[in-house]
Each structure stands twice: as C-alpha cells, then as structure tokens.
Design a protein around this motif. Structure first.
Motif, short mmCIF file in Angstrom:
data_model
loop_
_atom_site.label_atom_id
_atom_site.label_comp_id
_atom_site.label_asym_id
_atom_site.label_seq_id
_atom_site.Cartn_x
_atom_site.Cartn_y
_atom_site.Cartn_z
N ALA A 123 -25.36 33.88 -6.52
CA ALA A 123 -25.40 32.90 -7.42
C ALA A 123 -24.34 32.98 -8.11
O ALA A 123 -24.31 31.47 -8.70
CB ALA A 123 -26.71 33.54 -8.05
N GLU A 124 -23.35 34.10 -8.35
CA GLU A 124 -22.32 33.92 -8.89
C GLU A 124 -20.95 33.17 -8.22
O GLU A 124 -19.68 32.51 -8.49
CB GLU A 124 -21.64 35.19 -8.67
N LEU A 125 -20.90 32.78 -6.53
CA LEU A 125 -19.82 32.21 -6.26
C LEU A 125 -19.17 30.81 -6.81
O LEU A 125 -20.12 29.76 -7.54
CB LEU A 125 -20.23 31.39 -5.04
N HIS A 126 -18.40 30.41 -7.43
CA HIS A 126 -17.23 28.82 -7.95
C HIS A 126 -16.99 28.53 -6.69
O HIS A 126 -15.72 29.21 -5.89
CB HIS A 126 -16.78 29.87 -9.44
N GLU A 127 -16.88 27.42 -7.10
CA GLU A 127 -16.19 26.07 -5.80
C GLU A 127 -14.52 26.80 -6.16
O GLU A 127 -13.94 26.42 -5.41
CB GLU A 127 -16.77 25.05 -6.60
N GLY B 288 -19.36 39.28 -11.22
CA GLY B 288 -18.40 38.29 -11.13
C GLY B 288 -16.96 38.87 -11.27
O GLY B 288 -16.19 38.07 -10.57
N THR B 289 -16.45 39.50 -12.28
CA THR B 289 -15.30 39.66 -11.89
C THR B 289 -14.11 40.42 -10.71
O THR B 289 -13.35 40.21 -10.70
CB THR B 289 -14.10 40.55 -13.45
N ALA B 290 -15.54 41.76 -10.11
CA ALA B 290 -15.03 42.47 -9.35
C ALA B 290 -15.06 41.31 -8.06
O ALA B 290 -13.95 41.26 -7.12
CB ALA B 290 -15.51 43.54 -9.02
N LEU B 291 -16.32 40.78 -8.25
CA LEU B 291 -16.31 39.33 -7.09
C LEU B 291 -15.27 38.70 -6.84
O LEU B 291 -14.65 38.08 -5.87
CB LEU B 291 -17.66 38.29 -7.16
N HIS B 292 -14.49 37.91 -7.74
CA HIS B 292 -13.51 37.34 -7.68
C HIS B 292 -12.37 37.80 -7.40
O HIS B 292 -11.91 37.18 -6.22
CB HIS B 292 -12.97 36.96 -9.21
#
Length: 262
Positions: free
Chosen positions: A54-58, A245-249
């Motif tokens: 759900a959090e992934l950004h293109e 989201g910060t950590a995912l990026h």
C-alpha cells in the motif's frame, strides 16, 4: 501498485503455508524489469507486506534503477486490509516468533530462491514496529540468515528479552558480519506501561525497565562487536506511523546499494 502497475517492476503473488497448515501467508513479489545481474538480484524480505504494497511509490522504485534494483518479497496475510493485529503479534513477538522464523527460513526463502535469480550474499530483512522487533530477534537467533538487517521503530519495550540478549551479546558467530540499521522517529516514545493489560505485574515491571532510548543503546552496543556494522538514526518530526514510509524508502535504497537519501 500491483493493480496499477509499474514501469520499473512487475508483480507476482505466491501463497505459503506453515508446515502444520495452520498459518497462511501471501507473498507479493516485486520483480525488477531490468534483467538480473550475473550474481542474481539482491533480495529484500519485507514484513507487514500488505502495508508495504500500500505504501510503495512508483518514484521510489524508479530511483532504484540508479543502483541494483532488488527483488522485493513482501510477506503479508491473505486479508483485504493492511494489518492483521492478531496474526502479526503471533508471528513477530513472544515464543511463537520462533515458528515464524522457521517458516521464513524453511518455506519462504527456499520458494523464492527456486523461482527467482537472487544473490545469496545480498539478502536484507526489513521490519517496522513489531516487525522491527522481529528483525532484531531473528538477528540474535540466526545472524547468518541475512547480511543486512533494518529495524524501524522496533518495539523493544514489548519484548525485554530481545533488548537484554542483544546488550549481553559479546560476538556473533565466526563467518557472520552483519550490517544492522536501527531507525526511529523523534516523536516516538514508550506507551504507558502501567496501563498495559497484556501480562502480569512482573511483566509490566520488565517492560518499564527497558530504556526509552533502547534502540540507540542496542545499536551502539552492536557496533562494538567484531565484524559488525551497526548504526542508529533518529528522524526529526516523525512519529511511529510516519516512520513506516520513511524507513521503507531508505531500506529500498540501501538494498539497491544506493545512499539512503536521494
């Protein structure tokens, strides 16, 4: 992302059951559109896979082309939403987390390795909150299983033994040289343990005894161990939820061999 598509990744879905058939996992696999290197793709295993999808950004995925885009293995549950509190508590905490670690090692990773070209020398495990706690638990239990360990906002207060065992560790086994990254938000803190209803007074005392800055202290201790690269970073203005989201990026970029900040 799996529905809208990506110019940088394609997605497949797998289902894995525990050996006893009682636990069911949905794996969303992100496969780079770039062909794998001769050594295979770096591979990143991500807990709370439903929320990761759900959090992934293109835009984030596009950044990875500047490095070596990793194969993404998002480990979630076959549900409509992003979280299943009961299942993730079972898998990521307490005595039952050992069973999930065995599923990860004996079921999930072999299935991924059989289907995709992956570099076994560049494997990352990523998790947030209870997932971050599991990352640290798994590091202490099976430090050879991954090379890079990213624990975001790890709930060390919830499982004091993980903090205590980590702080008492003198060295990892010969042949292991883990890279450990702990990150947390400036606005995060421990919950009101005195009101916690999940155990005995003794358990509440043990939880209260875990320092507020346990993530930093653990990272600093791990950094003193031979052959271990460990670091801690606190992000200004971020709360617990925002750190996902910060950590995912930053985790995606690190798995691709890029600087964490674009």
């Amino acid at each position: 992302m799996a529905e809208t598509g990506s110019t940088h990744y394609r997605f497949e879905r797998l289902h894995i059951d525990s050996p006893d058939g009682q636990r069911h996992y949905r794996l969303d696999i992100g496969i780079p559109r770039n062909p794998p290197p001769a050594s295979g793709y770096p591979v990143m295993y991500l807990l709370d896979g439903n929320n990761v999808m759900a959090e992934l950004h293109e835009g984030w995925l596009g950044e990875l082309d500047a490095g070596t885009p990793p194969l993404l293995v998002m480990i979630g549950y076959d549900i409509d939403g992003t979280y299943d509190g009961e299942q993730r508590t079972r898998d990521y905490t307490g005595a039952t987390s050992e069973a999930f670690l065995q599923v990860l090692e004996s079921r999930i990773k072999p299935e991924v390795q059989a289907r995709y070209s992956v570099d076994l020398g560049r494997q990352t495990l990523w998790g947030h909150s209870f997932g971050g706690l599991f990352v640290l638990y798994a590091l202490l239990q099976q430090p050879h299983a991954f090379q890079t360990w990213i624990a975001a906002s790890a709930s060390l207060w919830y499982q004091p033994t993980t903090f205590d065992n980590g702080m008492s560790l003198k060295a990892f086994p010969a042949g292991t040289a883990p890279t450990v990254r702990l990150v947390k938000g400036e606005r995060e803190g421990k919950p009101p343990i005195a009101q916690f209803d999940g155990g005995s007074p003794e358990r509440r005392r043990e939880m209260s005894a875990v320092p507020r800055d346990a993530n930093r202290l653990l990272a600093e201790h791990l950094a003193t161990l031979p052959g271990t690269e460990a670091s801690y970073q606190e992000f200004n203005g971020r709360n617990h939820g925002q750190m996902f989201g910060t950590a995912l990026h930053l985790g995606l970029r690190r798995a691709a061999g890029l600087p964490e900040q674009p």
